[in-house]
Design a protein around this motif. Structure first.
Motif, PDB file in Angstrom:
ATOM      1  N   GLN A  15      -2.863   8.423  -8.188  1.00 39.28           N
ATOM      2  CA  GLN A  15      -3.644   7.287  -7.627  1.00 39.28           C
ATOM      3  C   GLN A  15      -3.368   6.218  -8.469  1.00 39.28           C
ATOM      4  OE1 GLN A  15      -7.480   8.687  -6.596  1.00 39.28           O
ATOM      5  NE2 GLN A  15      -6.756   9.382  -4.795  1.00 39.28           N
ATOM      6  N   ARG A  16      -3.867   6.488  -9.942  1.00 41.14           N
ATOM      7  CA  ARG A  16      -3.335   5.360 -10.626  1.00 41.14           C
ATOM      8  C   ARG A  16      -2.207   4.702 -10.939  1.00 41.14           C
ATOM      9  NH1 ARG A  16      -4.175   6.517 -17.348  1.00 41.14           N
ATOM     10  NH2 ARG A  16      -3.271   4.278 -17.951  1.00 41.14           N
ATOM     11  N   ASP A  17      -0.995   5.618 -10.862  1.00 40.77           N
ATOM     12  CA  ASP A  17       0.147   5.376 -10.782  1.00 40.77           C
ATOM     13  C   ASP A  17       0.817   4.295  -9.349  1.00 40.77           C
ATOM     14  OD1 ASP A  17       2.991   5.730 -12.224  1.00 40.77           O
ATOM     15  OD2 ASP A  17       3.501   6.443 -10.006  1.00 40.77           O
ATOM     16  N   CYS A  18       0.068   4.899  -8.360  1.00 40.47           N
ATOM     17  CA  CYS A  18       0.112   4.078  -7.252  1.00 40.47           C
ATOM     18  C   CYS A  18      -0.344   2.635  -6.985  1.00 40.47           C
ATOM     19  CB  CYS A  18      -0.342   4.825  -6.032  1.00 40.47           C
ATOM     20  SG  CYS A  18       0.296   6.259  -5.541  1.00 40.47           S
ATOM     21  N   LYS A  19      -1.303   2.458  -7.846  1.00 38.55           N
ATOM     22  CA  LYS A  19      -2.160   1.234  -8.048  1.00 38.55           C
ATOM     23  C   LYS A  19      -0.940   0.126  -8.648  1.00 38.55           C
ATOM     24  CE  LYS A  19      -6.737   2.386  -7.462  1.00 38.55           C
ATOM     25  NZ  LYS A  19      -7.905   2.717  -8.093  1.00 38.55           N
ATOM     26  N   HIS A  20      -0.104   0.701  -9.549  1.00 41.64           N
ATOM     27  CA  HIS A  20       0.618  -0.358 -10.293  1.00 41.64           C
ATOM     28  C   HIS A  20       1.780  -0.692  -9.847  1.00 41.64           C
ATOM     29  CE1 HIS A  20      -1.914   1.270 -13.459  1.00 41.64           C
ATOM     30  NE2 HIS A  20      -2.094   0.194 -13.911  1.00 41.64           N
TER      31      HIS A  20
ATOM     32  N   CYS B  94       3.061   4.427  -1.577  1.00 43.09           N
ATOM     33  CA  CYS B  94       2.866   4.921  -2.748  1.00 43.09           C
ATOM     34  C   CYS B  94       4.137   5.877  -2.475  1.00 43.09           C
ATOM     35  CB  CYS B  94       1.666   5.539  -3.071  1.00 43.09           C
ATOM     36  SG  CYS B  94       1.591   6.444  -4.577  1.00 43.09           S
TER      37      CYS B  94
ATOM     38  N   GLY C 294       0.921  -1.309  -0.095  1.00 41.82           N
ATOM     39  CA  GLY C 294       0.108  -0.105  -0.004  1.00 41.82           C
ATOM     40  C   GLY C 294       0.781   1.071   0.124  1.00 41.82           C
TER      41      GLY C 294
END
Length: 184
Positions: free
Chosen positions: A179-184, A69, A67
């Motif tokens: 947030q999109r970048d953190c999910k990857h 980032c 989790g």
């Protein structure tokens, strides 16, 4: 006739203390045995090369949390500035759903636009200038630390090719992209 002797209150207390001491001694003995076992194995491992390698890898490999980032500090600052009333600028705003291949270039565009916000805040003496400065600084540090290098693809747009949007929409899209970048 010998009858069964009842323990006196003093002897019952002594028996209880003796049992506690016995339990404590067993615990100390067990701890000492574990200490000796671990001590001998650890030092044996450190005496050979492979043991040293394992030790250093375990000790110095950076730990990553589930989790976590790398943009966490930027997200915190964006949260602080998103409701700012005194930042009134139009900014080139990338779409949150740009192609995955363009993700780094999109991020760079957002950070370039924060420099525009900093200039506007200096002119207008905004209350959130420091937070905007932190976003810009943390973004640049993250790009440098992670040695991110973007390459121009024909799919990807230049920053100036994106539509200009108001500050609130800019921050909203910036948050979505991070947030999109953190999910990857």
């Amino acid at each position: 006739m010998l009858g069964m002797a009842r323990p006196t209150p003093n002897s019952a207390g002594a028996l209880s203390r003796l049992q506690r001491q016995n339990t404590h001694l067993k615990s100390v003995r067990l701890q000492h045995q574990l200490y000796r076992l671990l001590n001998s194995h650890c030092f044996c491992l450190l005496k050979n090369g492979m043991g040293l390698i394992i030790f250093f890898l375990c000790a110095y490999v950076p730990k990553t949390e589930a989790g976590y980032c790398k943009w966490e500090a930027v997200l915190d600052d964006l949260e602080r500035i998103k409701t700012s009333e005194d930042i009134d600028v139009s900014l080139y705003t990338a779409n949150a759903d740009e192609d995955e291949e363009c993700q780094e270039l999109v991020m760079r565009c957002f950070f370039l636009e924060t420099a525009v916000i900093i200039q506007e805040c200096r002119i207008k003496n905004c209350s959130k200038t420091q937070d905007v400065w932190n976003i810009w600084k943390n973004g640049n540090e993250t790009f440098e630390k992670n040695k991110l290098t973007s390459t121009k693809s024909e799919k990807c747009k230049e920053c100036e090719e994106y539509e200009e949007k108001n500050f609130a929409e800019f921050v909203q899209n910036f948050v979505k992209v991070i947030q999109r970048d953190c999910k990857h």
